[in-house]
Design a protein around this motif. Structure first.
Motif, mmCIF file in Angstrom:
data_model
loop_
_atom_site.group_PDB
_atom_site.id
_atom_site.type_symbol
_atom_site.label_atom_id
_atom_site.label_comp_id
_atom_site.label_asym_id
_atom_site.label_seq_id
_atom_site.Cartn_x
_atom_site.Cartn_y
_atom_site.Cartn_z
ATOM 1 N N ALA A 187 -5.865 4.666 2.498
ATOM 2 C CA ALA A 187 -5.682 6.064 2.128
ATOM 3 C C ALA A 187 -5.730 6.965 3.353
ATOM 4 O O ALA A 187 -4.961 7.922 3.465
ATOM 5 C CB ALA A 187 -6.757 6.486 1.127
ATOM 6 N N ALA A 188 -6.642 6.655 4.281
ATOM 7 C CA ALA A 188 -6.745 7.448 5.510
ATOM 8 C C ALA A 188 -5.456 7.364 6.324
ATOM 9 O O ALA A 188 -4.958 8.376 6.830
ATOM 10 C CB ALA A 188 -7.934 6.968 6.339
ATOM 11 N N LEU A 189 -4.904 6.169 6.442
ATOM 12 C CA LEU A 189 -3.644 6.001 7.179
ATOM 13 C C LEU A 189 -2.505 6.728 6.469
ATOM 14 O O LEU A 189 -1.614 7.293 7.125
ATOM 15 C CB LEU A 189 -3.321 4.515 7.321
ATOM 16 C CG LEU A 189 -4.243 3.713 8.255
ATOM 17 C CD1 LEU A 189 -3.892 2.226 8.200
ATOM 18 C CD2 LEU A 189 -4.140 4.237 9.683
ATOM 19 N N LEU A 190 -2.526 6.712 5.143
ATOM 20 C CA LEU A 190 -1.503 7.420 4.372
ATOM 21 C C LEU A 190 -1.564 8.925 4.642
ATOM 22 O O LEU A 190 -0.536 9.585 4.826
ATOM 23 C CB LEU A 190 -1.701 7.141 2.884
ATOM 24 C CG LEU A 190 -0.724 7.810 1.924
ATOM 25 C CD1 LEU A 190 0.671 7.225 2.104
ATOM 26 C CD2 LEU A 190 -1.193 7.630 0.476
ATOM 27 N N ILE A 191 -2.785 9.484 4.684
ATOM 28 C CA ILE A 191 -2.963 10.906 4.972
ATOM 29 C C ILE A 191 -2.473 11.219 6.383
ATOM 30 O O ILE A 191 -1.796 12.231 6.617
ATOM 31 C CB ILE A 191 -4.433 11.311 4.822
ATOM 32 C CG1 ILE A 191 -4.903 11.139 3.371
ATOM 33 C CG2 ILE A 191 -4.653 12.744 5.292
ATOM 34 C CD1 ILE A 191 -4.204 12.029 2.383
ATOM 35 N N LEU A 192 -2.800 10.351 7.334
ATOM 36 C CA LEU A 192 -2.349 10.572 8.710
ATOM 37 C C LEU A 192 -0.824 10.551 8.792
ATOM 38 O O LEU A 192 -0.212 11.406 9.451
ATOM 39 C CB LEU A 192 -2.934 9.502 9.631
ATOM 40 C CG LEU A 192 -4.421 9.625 9.980
ATOM 41 C CD1 LEU A 192 -4.866 8.429 10.806
ATOM 42 C CD2 LEU A 192 -4.690 10.924 10.741
ATOM 43 N N ALA A 193 -0.206 9.582 8.140
ATOM 44 C CA ALA A 193 1.258 9.498 8.156
ATOM 45 C C ALA A 193 1.878 10.732 7.502
ATOM 46 O O ALA A 193 2.860 11.302 8.011
ATOM 47 C CB ALA A 193 1.718 8.234 7.441
ATOM 48 N N GLY A 194 1.316 11.164 6.381
ATOM 49 C CA GLY A 194 1.818 12.350 5.707
ATOM 50 C C GLY A 194 1.658 13.601 6.552
ATOM 51 O O GLY A 194 2.542 14.479 6.556
ATOM 52 N N THR A 195 0.567 13.682 7.296
ATOM 53 C CA THR A 195 0.322 14.837 8.159
ATOM 54 C C THR A 195 1.324 14.877 9.307
ATOM 55 O O THR A 195 1.861 15.945 9.643
ATOM 56 C CB THR A 195 -1.110 14.781 8.721
ATOM 57 O OG1 THR A 195 -2.042 14.792 7.635
ATOM 58 C CG2 THR A 195 -1.388 15.962 9.628
ATOM 59 N N VAL A 196 1.571 13.727 9.924
ATOM 60 C CA VAL A 196 2.547 13.667 11.025
ATOM 61 C C VAL A 196 3.941 14.022 10.513
ATOM 62 O O VAL A 196 4.681 14.791 11.156
ATOM 63 C CB VAL A 196 2.543 12.268 11.675
ATOM 64 C CG1 VAL A 196 3.684 12.142 12.678
ATOM 65 C CG2 VAL A 196 1.205 12.010 12.360
ATOM 66 N N TYR A 197 4.301 13.495 9.355
ATOM 67 C CA TYR A 197 5.608 13.817 8.770
ATOM 68 C C TYR A 197 5.727 15.313 8.501
ATOM 69 O O TYR A 197 6.741 15.948 8.824
ATOM 70 C CB TYR A 197 5.795 13.026 7.480
ATOM 71 C CG TYR A 197 7.000 13.442 6.671
ATOM 72 C CD1 TYR A 197 8.293 13.286 7.167
ATOM 73 C CD2 TYR A 197 6.849 14.005 5.397
ATOM 74 C CE1 TYR A 197 9.398 13.677 6.427
ATOM 75 C CE2 TYR A 197 7.948 14.399 4.653
ATOM 76 C CZ TYR A 197 9.216 14.238 5.172
ATOM 77 O OH TYR A 197 10.308 14.624 4.443
ATOM 78 N N ALA A 198 4.671 15.909 7.942
ATOM 79 C CA ALA A 198 4.699 17.342 7.647
ATOM 80 C C ALA A 198 4.834 18.167 8.923
ATOM 81 O O ALA A 198 5.551 19.174 8.960
ATOM 82 C CB ALA A 198 3.431 17.742 6.897
ATOM 83 N N PHE A 199 4.151 17.736 9.987
ATOM 84 C CA PHE A 199 4.244 18.463 11.257
ATOM 85 C C PHE A 199 5.661 18.380 11.820
ATOM 86 O O PHE A 199 6.237 19.387 12.249
ATOM 87 C CB PHE A 199 3.248 17.884 12.261
ATOM 88 C CG PHE A 199 3.462 18.368 13.672
ATOM 89 C CD1 PHE A 199 3.210 19.686 14.020
ATOM 90 C CD2 PHE A 199 3.931 17.499 14.651
ATOM 91 C CE1 PHE A 199 3.422 20.136 15.317
ATOM 92 C CE2 PHE A 199 4.144 17.934 15.950
ATOM 93 C CZ PHE A 199 3.892 19.256 16.278
ATOM 94 N N LEU A 200 6.251 17.196 11.820
ATOM 95 C CA LEU A 200 7.606 17.032 12.355
ATOM 96 C C LEU A 200 8.618 17.850 11.555
ATOM 97 O O LEU A 200 9.523 18.475 12.116
ATOM 98 C CB LEU A 200 7.991 15.554 12.351
ATOM 99 C CG LEU A 200 7.180 14.651 13.298
ATOM 100 C CD1 LEU A 200 7.586 13.196 13.126
ATOM 101 C CD2 LEU A 200 7.354 15.083 14.750
ATOM 102 N N VAL A 201 8.449 17.854 10.236
ATOM 103 C CA VAL A 201 9.343 18.652 9.395
ATOM 104 C C VAL A 201 9.176 20.140 9.699
ATOM 105 O O VAL A 201 10.153 20.896 9.731
ATOM 106 C CB VAL A 201 9.067 18.363 7.908
ATOM 107 C CG1 VAL A 201 9.776 19.392 7.018
ATOM 108 C CG2 VAL A 201 9.525 16.961 7.539
ATOM 109 N N SER A 202 7.951 20.571 9.949
ATOM 110 C CA SER A 202 7.698 21.995 10.205
ATOM 111 C C SER A 202 8.402 22.487 11.466
ATOM 112 O O SER A 202 8.680 23.689 11.595
ATOM 113 C CB SER A 202 6.191 22.254 10.320
ATOM 114 O OG SER A 202 5.671 21.778 11.558
#
Length: 324
Positions: free
Chosen positions: A135-150
């Motif tokens: 779950a922690a890795l999933l949150i990290l991946a989602g955060t990186v994706y959100a940053f790149l999209v931003s």
């Protein structure tokens, strides 16, 4: 002052893009895509609550917030193997982090206080450390994706926000004890009741808690109503059992709404997170909807009640001691 329910098309579009991988997963695999898609949606939830910051350095800080969220969930999954230890650790961490937050130079203390500590409760619900790490890795991946999209959005001038006066170390010590008691008791109740998600009450208690009593009451009402509405919507979706294509659209719309309302004065985000989380737990066939509805709402109300009780008792008990 922010609107009661703010809306930003800029943020909403960002949220919709965050939901695209989840939607694609649901469309690509009608059998397992439901679980995969909602898993991806859960991974971007912390980022969805932030919206798109004005400047790129501010957006990069979202990576720090995501790292704090991931670390907190993992810590919760570790200590959750031993309930007595978990209860004690939650209390100690609440006091320690609150004291650190009194020092403005410790910039990470505040996000840990308002987000990291509550998300330890999320980690308590995982069946193993491995699940917590995933779950922690999933949150990290989602955060990186959100940053790149931003980064697709152009930067703009950042609004100047008023800075709240610093709290004294003594006041933050009392506050740390207050939330420590609320969070620890909520976790203890979750373990003692043997519910599937023993950390939900702890999450609610620490999420609504704020040093200002008016803010605590407002967030308490906001979370209770938002969770209720989100749970009712999850029941409705489960009853309708829509096809994968429709559910994919629902997930994208929910994430768009969650991000579009970021910055609202009312605490509305739990509506969207509850809808996604309960939909994930119920599964494509809507398994045990009443059970998940009652557990989510019941543990939320328990946590809020403990937060209010601690806020009513601890400062009163501490006041004579501080004067002496």
């Amino acid at each position: 002052m922010a609107s009661a329910v703010a809306w930003s098309w800029r943020n909403a579009l960002h949220g919709a893009v965050l939901g695209v991988p989840a939607g694609i997963a649901m469309l690509a695999d009608p059998v397992d895509g439901f679980t995969t898609g909602l898993t991806l949606a859960v991974g971007v939830l912390p980022a969805a609550g932030l919206g798109v910051a004005a400047t790129r350095p501010q957006r990069a800080r979202g990576l720090v917030v995501g790292a704090i969220a991931a670390a907190a969930i993992f810590v919760g999954s570790v200590i959750g193997r031993m309930p007595a230890l978990a209860v004690c650790v939650i209390f100690v961490l609440c006091v320690a982090v609150a004291l650190l937050a009194a020092d403005r130079s410790r910039r990470l203390a505040t996000p840990v206080l308002v987000l990291g500590l509550p998300l330890i409760g999320v980690g308590l619900s995982f069946a193993s450390i491995g699940e917590g790490a995933g779950a922690a890795l999933l949150i990290l991946a989602g955060t990186v994706y959100a940053f790149l999209v931003s980064l697709l959005w152009p930067a703009r001038e950042s609004a100047v926000r008023p800075v709240a006066p610093p709290a004294t170390r003594g006041a933050m010590l009392v506050y740390g004890i207050q939330i420590g008691i609320a969070g620890a008791l909520a976790a203890a109740c979750g373990f003692a009741l043997g519910v599937d998600h023993p950390g939900w009450a702890c999450v609610a208690a620490l999420m609504v808690s704020r040093p200002a009593h008016a803010a605590l009451v407002s967030r308490g009402w906001g979370r209770a109503l938002s969770v209720l509405i989100g749970a009712v919507l999850a029941l409705a979706v489960a009853a309708l059992s829509p096809p994968s294509a429709v559910f994919a659209v629902i997930v994208v719309v929910v994430l768009a709404a969650a991000t579009g309302t970021a910055g609202s004065r009312w605490y509305v985000f739990p509506l969207f997170s509850t809808l996604i989380v309960l939909s994930f737990l119920m599964g494509p066939e809507g398994d045990a909807p009443a059970h998940w509805f009652l557990e989510r709402l019941g543990m939320t109300l328990l946590g809020i009640a403990l937060a209010l009780a601690a806020a009513a008792v601890v400062p009163r008990v501490a006041a004579p001691l501080r004067r002496s």
